[in-house]
Design an enzyme around this catalytic site. Structure first.
Site, PDB file in Angstrom:
ATOM      1  N   HIS A  72      -8.770   7.304   8.189  1.00 23.66           N
ATOM      2  CA  HIS A  72      -8.431   6.057   8.245  1.00 23.66           C
ATOM      3  C   HIS A  72      -7.105   5.598   9.456  1.00 23.66           C
ATOM      4  O   HIS A  72      -6.410   6.644   9.675  1.00 23.66           O
ATOM      5  CB  HIS A  72      -7.827   4.935   7.307  1.00 23.66           C
ATOM      6  CG  HIS A  72      -8.260   4.573   6.320  1.00 23.66           C
ATOM      7  ND1 HIS A  72      -8.303   3.312   5.787  1.00 23.66           N
ATOM      8  CD2 HIS A  72     -10.244   5.003   6.482  1.00 23.66           C
ATOM      9  CE1 HIS A  72      -9.112   3.260   4.510  1.00 23.66           C
ATOM     10  NE2 HIS A  72     -10.856   4.302   4.789  1.00 23.66           N
ATOM     11  N   TYR A 200      -3.761  -4.875   2.634  1.00 21.36           N
ATOM     12  CA  TYR A 200      -2.891  -5.799   2.023  1.00 21.36           C
ATOM     13  C   TYR A 200      -2.416  -6.955   1.866  1.00 21.36           C
ATOM     14  O   TYR A 200      -2.215  -7.787   3.307  1.00 21.36           O
ATOM     15  CB  TYR A 200      -0.822  -5.086   2.530  1.00 21.36           C
ATOM     16  CG  TYR A 200      -1.270  -3.997   2.432  1.00 21.36           C
ATOM     17  CD1 TYR A 200      -0.249  -3.169   0.978  1.00 21.36           C
ATOM     18  CD2 TYR A 200      -1.450  -2.678   2.691  1.00 21.36           C
ATOM     19  CE1 TYR A 200      -0.223  -1.554   0.640  1.00 21.36           C
ATOM     20  CE2 TYR A 200      -1.775  -1.434   2.444  1.00 21.36           C
ATOM     21  CZ  TYR A 200      -1.284  -0.850   1.489  1.00 21.36           C
ATOM     22  OH  TYR A 200      -1.186   0.261   1.289  1.00 21.36           O
ATOM     23  N   PRO A 292       4.128   0.937  -5.204  1.00 19.09           N
ATOM     24  CA  PRO A 292       2.526   1.530  -4.483  1.00 19.09           C
ATOM     25  C   PRO A 292       2.426   0.744  -3.294  1.00 19.09           C
ATOM     26  O   PRO A 292       1.767   1.400  -2.579  1.00 19.09           O
ATOM     27  CB  PRO A 292       1.521   0.881  -5.774  1.00 19.09           C
ATOM     28  CG  PRO A 292       1.944   0.057  -6.958  1.00 19.09           C
ATOM     29  CD  PRO A 292       3.837   0.454  -6.704  1.00 19.09           C
ATOM     30  N   LYS A 296       3.586   6.148  -0.618  1.00 20.46           N
ATOM     31  CA  LYS A 296       4.485   6.654  -0.828  1.00 20.46           C
ATOM     32  C   LYS A 296       4.560   7.609  -1.590  1.00 20.46           C
ATOM     33  O   LYS A 296       5.085   8.734  -1.286  1.00 20.46           O
ATOM     34  CB  LYS A 296       5.923   6.300  -0.486  1.00 20.46           C
ATOM     35  CG  LYS A 296       5.648   5.363   1.031  1.00 20.46           C
ATOM     36  CD  LYS A 296       5.445   6.321   2.284  1.00 20.46           C
ATOM     37  CE  LYS A 296       5.471   5.258   3.233  1.00 20.46           C
ATOM     38  NZ  LYS A 296       3.821   6.516   4.399  1.00 20.46           N
ATOM     39  N   TYR A 384       4.133   4.065   7.585  1.00 18.65           N
ATOM     40  CA  TYR A 384       2.581   4.091   7.098  1.00 18.65           C
ATOM     41  C   TYR A 384       2.054   5.474   7.227  1.00 18.65           C
ATOM     42  O   TYR A 384       1.763   6.058   5.753  1.00 18.65           O
ATOM     43  CB  TYR A 384       1.973   3.259   7.169  1.00 18.65           C
ATOM     44  CG  TYR A 384       0.727   3.213   6.236  1.00 18.65           C
ATOM     45  CD1 TYR A 384       1.219   2.183   4.992  1.00 18.65           C
ATOM     46  CD2 TYR A 384      -0.393   3.484   6.519  1.00 18.65           C
ATOM     47  CE1 TYR A 384      -0.354   2.117   4.193  1.00 18.65           C
ATOM     48  CE2 TYR A 384      -1.601   3.443   5.940  1.00 18.65           C
ATOM     49  CZ  TYR A 384      -1.356   2.323   4.932  1.00 18.65           C
ATOM     50  OH  TYR A 384      -2.635   2.008   3.635  1.00 18.65           O
TER      51      TYR A 384
END
Length: 389
Positions: A72, A200, A292, A296, A384
């Site tokens: 990704h 998200y 979550p 991580k 991220y």
């Protein structure tokens, strides 16, 4: 039995550490309370940072991960109306890989015998002894017999509820904890994802996440109160709620299907420091938990293992006491930054019970700023994709 390093826990942290130490020629034994099938039955994270994929490649165990995993270059934040894409590839030059923790664990398990990594499964009543001495040992029960392993170091990779952390006296360590007033209700289904990258979502009804395990298996979550019951969420109700919270663009692409698994997980932030006491070293969930949000948990365990393998290799190769002494400090510096990112993203994307209209407008303003600021997107992307070791 005698060994140089005894590892408690055959999850990804313990297995990855065991393989790294065996690659350096060290004697290692791993003990695990559960059976191999139980370990593989745990449904966990699936977004791997470059740190984690590099360690698998270094061990020569990354072939299936690269063949079946989904690379990704970005992910999305949603505000109920639009998708804000964070282009981590363009902003950082790196990728993440979606590859389930179960599959990574399977790769490590299946390679153990060929690499000379001994694993004792179904080891009950594991207890640690003399960890402050130069000759620590652990005991466990198997087949009705009490067994003992003597080691120079014991590494606790046995999760939040394991015995390792409890072997450290309360007076020499500090636990930092934040319990969040909600959980994640998750559904796993054999349907294609609604978007090829994660979403998200911040919605006035609460948080939602669209994720995946493969191109034909999806993982979705919604924020729910801690006292919510799975029985109150039949599949149709959950799919309807996901469509609402993820927004119209994602909702139009949702494919519904029967749940393979449904569960509710509470959220917490937790850090235990120091991560070393005498000859006992902690790694992974035994020392820290992150929400979550931000993916991580597994990746922090991998960075712990990287630092710990270097420290132990330094000790056995050169009797480098400074490497062992510095392990906790090195690991915690990265852990706290990851905790900050997960906490920050959780605050931004969830509805808290004490949020008022002002708090809601602050979330909307922050998301609007992120949508228009490359600097803000870069900061998010760097965290991220994983900060440097």
């Amino acid at each position: 039995m005698k060994t140089q390093v005894a590892i408690i826990g055959a999850g990804p942290a313990g297995l990855l550490l065991g393989h790294l130490l065996r690659a350096e020629g060290l004697d290692v034994v791993v003990v695990e309370r559960a059976s191999p099938d139980y370990v593989l039955g745990r449904i966990r994270a699936g977004v791997l940072e470059r740190t984690t994929t590099d360690l698998m490649d270094r061990l020569g165990l990354g072939e299936r991960m690269h063949r079946e995993g989904l690379p990704h270059d970005g992910f999305h934040l949603a505000d109920g109306e639009r998708l804000i894409r964070i282009d981590i590839g363009a902003l950082t030059g790196r990728q993440v890989v979606v590859y389930g923790q179960t599959e990574l664990t399977r790769d490590l398990m299946e390679a153990a015998a060929d690499r000379g990594l001994e694993i004792v499964y179904e080891a009950g009543d594991v207890a640690l002894h003399e960890v402050e001495s130069d000759a620590p040992y652990l005991t466990y029960r198997k087949g009705g017999r009490l067994e003992r392993i003597d080691a120079e170091f014991i590494c606790g990779c046995d999760g939040f509820h394991g015995p390792s952390r409890r072997a450290i006296p309360a007076g020499v360590a500090t636990a930092y904890e934040k319990i969040y007033p909600f959980g994640w209700l998750g559904i796993l289904a054999d349907v294609p994802p609604c978007e090829h990258e994660l979403i998200y979502a911040n919605h006035e009804r609460g948080f939602a996440l669209a994720s995946m395990r493969s191109e034909q298996r999806s993982r979705y979550y919604i924020q729910v109160p801690l006292d919510e019951r799975i029985e109150d969420w039949p599949d149709d109700r959950l799919w309807d709620e996901l469509a609402t919270r993820l927004g119209p663009q994602a909702a139009a692409q949702i494919v519904r299907g029967p749940a393979l698994e449904k569960s509710i997980a509470p959220l917490r932030s937790f850090v235990f420091e120091p991560m070393r006491h005498g000859r006992l070293m902690l790694a992974g969930d035994s020392a820290h938990i992150v929400p979550p949000t931000g993916a991580k948990g597994l990746n922090l365990a991998a960075s712990d293992v990287f630092y710990l393998s270097e420290a132990l290799t330094g000790w056995f190769r050169r009797r480098d006491g400074d490497a062992v002494a510095g392990y906790s400090r090195r690991a915690l510096a990265r852990i706290w930054k990851a905790e900050r990112f997960s906490w920050q993203l959780t605050r931004l994307m969830h509805r808290f019970p004490d949020n008022d209209a002002f708090d809601r407008r602050m979330q909307i303003a922050e998301l609007d700023y992120i949508a228009s600021s490359e600097a803000a997107q870069t900061a998010i992307a760097e965290n991220y994709v994983g900060l440097p070791l």
